[in-house]
Design a protein around this motif. Structure first.
Motif, short mmCIF file in Angstrom:
data_model
loop_
_atom_site.label_atom_id
_atom_site.label_comp_id
_atom_site.label_asym_id
_atom_site.label_seq_id
_atom_site.Cartn_x
_atom_site.Cartn_y
_atom_site.Cartn_z
N TYR A 105 0.83 -1.20 0.00
CA TYR A 105 0.00 0.00 0.00
C TYR A 105 0.86 1.26 0.00
O TYR A 105 2.06 1.22 0.33
N ILE A 136 -5.65 11.28 6.33
CA ILE A 136 -5.29 10.53 5.12
C ILE A 136 -5.86 11.23 3.90
O ILE A 136 -7.08 11.43 3.78
N HIS A 195 -4.99 6.86 -0.29
CA HIS A 195 -4.56 5.52 0.10
C HIS A 195 -4.75 4.58 -1.08
O HIS A 195 -5.86 4.46 -1.61
N THR A 244 -0.53 11.35 3.88
CA THR A 244 -1.20 12.05 4.98
C THR A 244 -0.68 13.47 5.09
O THR A 244 0.45 13.76 4.70
N THR A 300 0.29 5.37 1.34
CA THR A 300 -0.58 6.28 2.05
C THR A 300 0.01 7.68 2.07
O THR A 300 1.20 7.85 2.35
#
Length: 449
Positions: free
Chosen positions: A45, A55, A58, A49, A47
């Motif tokens: 994954y 977040i 994602h 932020t 991500t």
């Protein structure tokens, strides 16, 4: 045995897999890797932020990345990318750019090609200085596509062990050459060898290329800098004539000696370069007279870079290591090259030469195809890092995200390689070919008057 029902089910699965939605997904993955034929599968994954921990984006699942293989026979797309990186690395050291000052064009520079010694007569296509064809030593006139060119005329008397041993020590011989060249430069300049680093710095980039006889020769760009590197002017005594004189002396006098135990017999082996050495000064493109025997720096970068992606294209040897003696018998190669592979495998049974088995598929050559001195120019790591940064920033900007205000966390692990279905591979190959044609059309358009 496949029944009619099984055949219908297989056809249905293929048809279902090639739905428009699947084709779009496959195309998207293939385009993301530039048409790589052996993509690396990463599962995990990503991500994004902001500073509060919120977040913003994602992404999870499986992504494909280019395999990065430099061999055209394995992946044309990644081979092209490697060649482009090699071109920029080599050109920067000759003409400047990418942190290297353009003043390197005023430094003493030359283009060197050195070969392996002869280990026996081979088929060739000799000509006179005027270009008139001469017969081969075997008495025939060979056409250029004749697969016998470069192979032994008399295999029973060809020194296969000597050729493979030389190949296995070619990298060490090159290192010895660079050491000898510094000594010859110091001698020619009238300074002590140990004081040479205080006066000048030797910078180079070299590429290995297989000859049709299966032995490598080296193409190298050699440059003489001041002691601090590319930005430091060369010393007053340095010029192309002195560099050429020292290089020729180093080629003629470089040798390494190894005591090897083969089949219970301990023998002293001496490895040297072949008699043919081509040394040509490099001139800036705008000052070079095409008839004076020199070569332009702009043309030379592309000329050398293409060899960075070539393996043993003339011998069609395998792209991966040999695992057993039986595997050698199954290879679809010319008998001359099979004999070299077999010799490397056999010699590798000796404790002093165990590395030859690992590199038997490379006919005993264990060196890198492109190497350079530290100060010659930028590195592949820098070029690839800049490309990753550019792609990373482009992705963030595309989502309207300020890269200075976010935290990006990537967590991926390797879970596979290549494509499961030949249809996917065909799509990737078509994408690569389309991109290649677009680049070529762009280059042709730029070169038009």
């Amino acid at each position: 045995m496949i029944t009619e029902h099984d055949g219908s089910a297989l056809a249905a699965r293929i048809t279902n897999r090639m739905t428009p939605a699947v084709i779009r997904a496959v195309r998207a993955r293939a385009e993301a890797t530039g048409g790589c034929l052996q993509p690396v599968h990463l599962t995990g994954y990503r991500t994004v932020t902001d500073h509060t921990g919120r977040i913003l984006d994602h992404t999870a699942g499986v992504v494909y990345t280019p395999c990065g293989n430099r061999r055209e026979s394995v992946c044309p797309a990644c081979s092209d990318r490697y060649a482009a990186d090699a071109f920029h690395l080599l050109r920067a050291g000759m003409t400047g750019g990418k942190t290297i000052p353009e003043t390197v064009t005023s430094k003493p520079r030359l283009f060197l090609t050195i070969t392996a010694p002869s280990f026996g007569a081979v088929h060739n296509r000799p000509t006179t200085r005027t270009g008139r064809r001469l017969p081969c030593r075997c008495g025939e006139y060979h056409h250029d596509a004749d697969t016998r060119i470069g192979t032994a005329i008399d295999p029973a008397h060809y020194d296969y062990p000597g050729s493979v041993l030389w190949q296995g020590h070619a990298g060490e011989l090159w290192h010895a050459f660079t050491v000898r060249l510094r000594r010859e430069l110091a001698t020619a300049a009238g300074i002590r060898v140990k004081d040479f680093p205080e006066h000048a710095r030797l910078s180079y980039a070299k590429v290995a290329e297989y000859q049709r006889r299966g032995l490598v020769h080296f193409h190298a760009v050699i440059r003489l800098d001041g002691p601090e590197g590319p930005a430091d002017p060369a010393p007053g005594w340095a010029d192309n004539a002195l560099l050429e004189h020292a290089t020729r002396a180093a080629v003629e006098n470089t040798r390494i000696t190894r005591t090897l135990t083969i089949g219970g017999d301990t023998t002293r082996h001496v490895f040297t370069w072949g008699q043919q050495a081509d040394i040509r000064p490099i001139r800036p493109a705008h000052t070079t007279d095409p008839d004076d025997g020199d070569i332009t720096d702009r043309a030379l970068a592309g000329y050398i870079a293409k060899y960075a992606t070539k393996g043993t294209s003339t011998s069609e040897v395998p792209d991966r290591p040999i695992r057993s003696e039986q595997a050698i018998e199954a290879l679809d190669v010319h008998p001359h090259h099979r004999r070299m592979i077999t010799t490397a495998w056999t010699l590798g049974a000796n404790p002093d030469l165990g590395f030859l088995r690992k590199w038997a598929h490379m006919l005993g050559f264990r060196g890198h195809f492109l190497t350079k001195s530290i100060a010659y120019s930028i590195t592949f790591t820098t070029i690839r890092g800049d490309r990753r940064t550019h792609q990373h920033l482009a992705t963030l900007h595309a989502t309207g995200t300020d890269p200075d205000t976010v935290l990006v966390v990537n967590h991926w692990k390797h879970t596979g390689n290549g494509y499961r279905h030949h249809h996917d591979r065909d799509i990737a190959a078509a994408i690569y070919e389309g991109q290649r044609q677009q680049r070529q059309e762009k280059l042709d358009k730029e070169e038009r008057p």
